[in-house]
Design a protein around this motif. Structure first.
Motif, PDB file in Angstrom:
ATOM      1  N   HIS A  52       0.834  -1.208   0.000  1.00 54.06           N
ATOM      2  CA  HIS A  52       0.000   0.000   0.000  1.00 54.06           C
ATOM      3  C   HIS A  52       0.867   1.256   0.000  1.00 54.06           C
ATOM      4  O   HIS A  52       0.619   2.188  -0.757  1.00 54.06           O
ATOM      5  CB  HIS A  52      -0.929   0.008   1.220  1.00 54.06           C
ATOM      6  N   ASN A  53       1.912   1.251   0.825  1.00 55.73           N
ATOM      7  CA  ASN A  53       2.812   2.404   0.891  1.00 55.73           C
ATOM      8  C   ASN A  53       3.580   2.596  -0.415  1.00 55.73           C
ATOM      9  O   ASN A  53       3.848   3.730  -0.810  1.00 55.73           O
ATOM     10  CB  ASN A  53       3.767   2.271   2.072  1.00 55.73           C
ATOM     11  N   GLU A  54       3.941   1.491  -1.096  1.00 56.01           N
ATOM     12  CA  GLU A  54       4.585   1.597  -2.408  1.00 56.01           C
ATOM     13  C   GLU A  54       3.651   2.266  -3.409  1.00 56.01           C
ATOM     14  O   GLU A  54       4.083   3.087  -4.207  1.00 56.01           O
ATOM     15  CB  GLU A  54       4.965   0.210  -2.933  1.00 56.01           C
ATOM     16  N   ILE A  55       2.386   1.894  -3.360  1.00 56.82           N
ATOM     17  CA  ILE A  55       1.398   2.487  -4.273  1.00 56.82           C
ATOM     18  C   ILE A  55       1.264   3.973  -3.993  1.00 56.82           C
ATOM     19  O   ILE A  55       1.238   4.782  -4.918  1.00 56.82           O
ATOM     20  CB  ILE A  55       0.040   1.760  -4.157  1.00 56.82           C
ATOM     21  N   LEU A  56       1.193   4.344  -2.718  1.00 57.62           N
ATOM     22  CA  LEU A  56       1.085   5.761  -2.374  1.00 57.62           C
ATOM     23  C   LEU A  56       2.319   6.519  -2.836  1.00 57.62           C
ATOM     24  O   LEU A  56       2.210   7.613  -3.385  1.00 57.62           O
ATOM     25  CB  LEU A  56       0.895   5.940  -0.867  1.00 57.62           C
ATOM     26  N   ALA A  57       3.497   5.943  -2.636  1.00 54.65           N
ATOM     27  CA  ALA A  57       4.734   6.596  -3.075  1.00 54.65           C
ATOM     28  C   ALA A  57       4.739   6.721  -4.584  1.00 54.65           C
ATOM     29  O   ALA A  57       5.146   7.751  -5.134  1.00 54.65           O
ATOM     30  CB  ALA A  57       5.945   5.801  -2.594  1.00 54.65           C
ATOM     31  N   ASP A  61       5.017  10.057  -6.758  1.00 53.79           N
ATOM     32  CA  ASP A  61       6.028  10.221  -7.801  1.00 53.79           C
ATOM     33  C   ASP A  61       5.387  10.619  -9.123  1.00 53.79           C
ATOM     34  O   ASP A  61       5.910  11.468  -9.849  1.00 53.79           O
ATOM     35  CB  ASP A  61       6.835   8.936  -7.987  1.00 53.79           C
ATOM     36  N   GLN A  62       4.244  10.010  -9.434  1.00 57.87           N
ATOM     37  CA  GLN A  62       3.536  10.353 -10.665  1.00 57.87           C
ATOM     38  C   GLN A  62       3.108  11.814 -10.652  1.00 57.87           C
ATOM     39  O   GLN A  62       3.218  12.513 -11.654  1.00 57.87           O
ATOM     40  CB  GLN A  62       2.307   9.457 -10.848  1.00 57.87           C
ATOM     41  N   GLU A  63       2.616  12.249  -9.513  1.00 58.10           N
ATOM     42  CA  GLU A  63       2.175  13.644  -9.387  1.00 58.10           C
ATOM     43  C   GLU A  63       3.356  14.602  -9.565  1.00 58.10           C
ATOM     44  O   GLU A  63       3.247  15.612 -10.270  1.00 58.10           O
ATOM     45  CB  GLU A  63       1.526  13.848  -8.021  1.00 58.10           C
ATOM     46  N   ILE A  64       4.494  14.278  -8.953  1.00 61.02           N
ATOM     47  CA  ILE A  64       5.685  15.127  -9.082  1.00 61.02           C
ATOM     48  C   ILE A  64       6.130  15.170 -10.539  1.00 61.02           C
ATOM     49  O   ILE A  64       6.439  16.230 -11.080  1.00 61.02           O
ATOM     50  CB  ILE A  64       6.817  14.607  -8.170  1.00 61.02           C
ATOM     51  N   PHE A  66       4.315  14.565 -13.297  1.00 59.40           N
ATOM     52  CA  PHE A  66       3.322  15.283 -14.082  1.00 59.40           C
ATOM     53  C   PHE A  66       3.471  16.788 -13.891  1.00 59.40           C
ATOM     54  O   PHE A  66       3.471  17.551 -14.865  1.00 59.40           O
ATOM     55  CB  PHE A  66       1.910  14.839 -13.683  1.00 59.40           C
ATOM     56  N   ASN A  67       3.630  17.208 -12.656  1.00 57.20           N
ATOM     57  CA  ASN A  67       3.790  18.638 -12.383  1.00 57.20           C
ATOM     58  C   ASN A  67       5.063  19.190 -13.027  1.00 57.20           C
ATOM     59  O   ASN A  67       5.065  20.318 -13.529  1.00 57.20           O
ATOM     60  CB  ASN A  67       3.784  18.911 -10.881  1.00 57.20           C
ATOM     61  N   ALA A  68       6.118  18.392 -13.041  1.00 59.58           N
ATOM     62  CA  ALA A  68       7.368  18.840 -13.671  1.00 59.58           C
ATOM     63  C   ALA A  68       7.186  18.992 -15.177  1.00 59.58           C
ATOM     64  O   ALA A  68       7.682  19.952 -15.778  1.00 59.58           O
ATOM     65  CB  ALA A  68       8.489  17.853 -13.372  1.00 59.58           C
ATOM     66  N   ILE A  69       6.461  18.070 -15.793  1.00 61.19           N
ATOM     67  CA  ILE A  69       6.223  18.152 -17.236  1.00 61.19           C
ATOM     68  C   ILE A  69       5.339  19.350 -17.568  1.00 61.19           C
ATOM     69  O   ILE A  69       5.563  20.041 -18.572  1.00 61.19           O
ATOM     70  CB  ILE A  69       5.571  16.848 -17.752  1.00 61.19           C
ATOM     71  N   MET A  70       4.361  19.593 -16.737  1.00 61.38           N
ATOM     72  CA  MET A  70       3.411  20.672 -17.010  1.00 61.38           C
ATOM     73  C   MET A  70       3.976  22.046 -16.665  1.00 61.38           C
ATOM     74  O   MET A  70       3.416  23.053 -17.068  1.00 61.38           O
ATOM     75  CB  MET A  70       2.098  20.434 -16.259  1.00 61.38           C
TER      76      MET A  70
END
Length: 101
Positions: A52-57, A61-64, A66-70
Motif C-alpha cells: 500500500h505504501n509503495e502504491i502511495l509513493a 512520484d507520478q504527481e511530481i 506530471f507537475n514537472a512536465i506541465m
C-alpha cells in the motif's frame, strides 16, 4: 521503556485448517499454534501495508513527474549544462561505436 499492552484475539476455524496450521507450526519450529498464527498474520499484514505504501509513493512520484512536465518555466543553467554534457557524451559514444564496426 513502557511495555506494550497485551490484548486478546479469538478466531474460529475448521478442524482441517487448525490441523494445517498446527503442522506448519510444528515444522516451522514454533512453540505454540498461537505463536505461529500471530507471526504469520504479522508478516502478511506488513506485506500488505508495504505494498500500500509503495502504491502511495508511486502516486506521489507520478504527481511530481506530471507537475514537472506541465511546468512551463525555462530550464535553468545547471539543467542546460547537464543537457549539453549528455549530448557530447552520446555523440562521442556514437562515434566510438561507429569506428568499431
Amino acid at each position: 521503556m513502557k511495555a506494550a499492552a497485551i490484548t486478546r484475539f479469538d478466531a474460529r476455524l475448521s478442524a482441517e485448517m487448525k490441523d494445517l496450521f498446527e503442522q506448519a507450526a510444528e515444522l516451522g519450529g514454533y512453540k505454540t499454534l498461537s505463536e505461529f498464527v500471530i507471526y504469520s498474520a504479522k508478516l502478511q499484514a506488513e506485506k500488505i501495508i508495504d505494498k500500500h505504501n509503495e502504491i502511495l509513493a508511486s502516486k506521489k512520484d507520478q504527481e511530481i513527474f506530471f507537475n514537472a512536465i506541465m511546468d512551463s518555466s525555462e530550464p535553468n543553467s545547471k539543467l542546460k549544462k547537464a543537457a549539453n554534457r549528455y549530448k557530447k557524451l552520446t555523440r562521442s559514444n556514437e562515434l566510438s561505436d561507429s569506428s568499431v564496426r
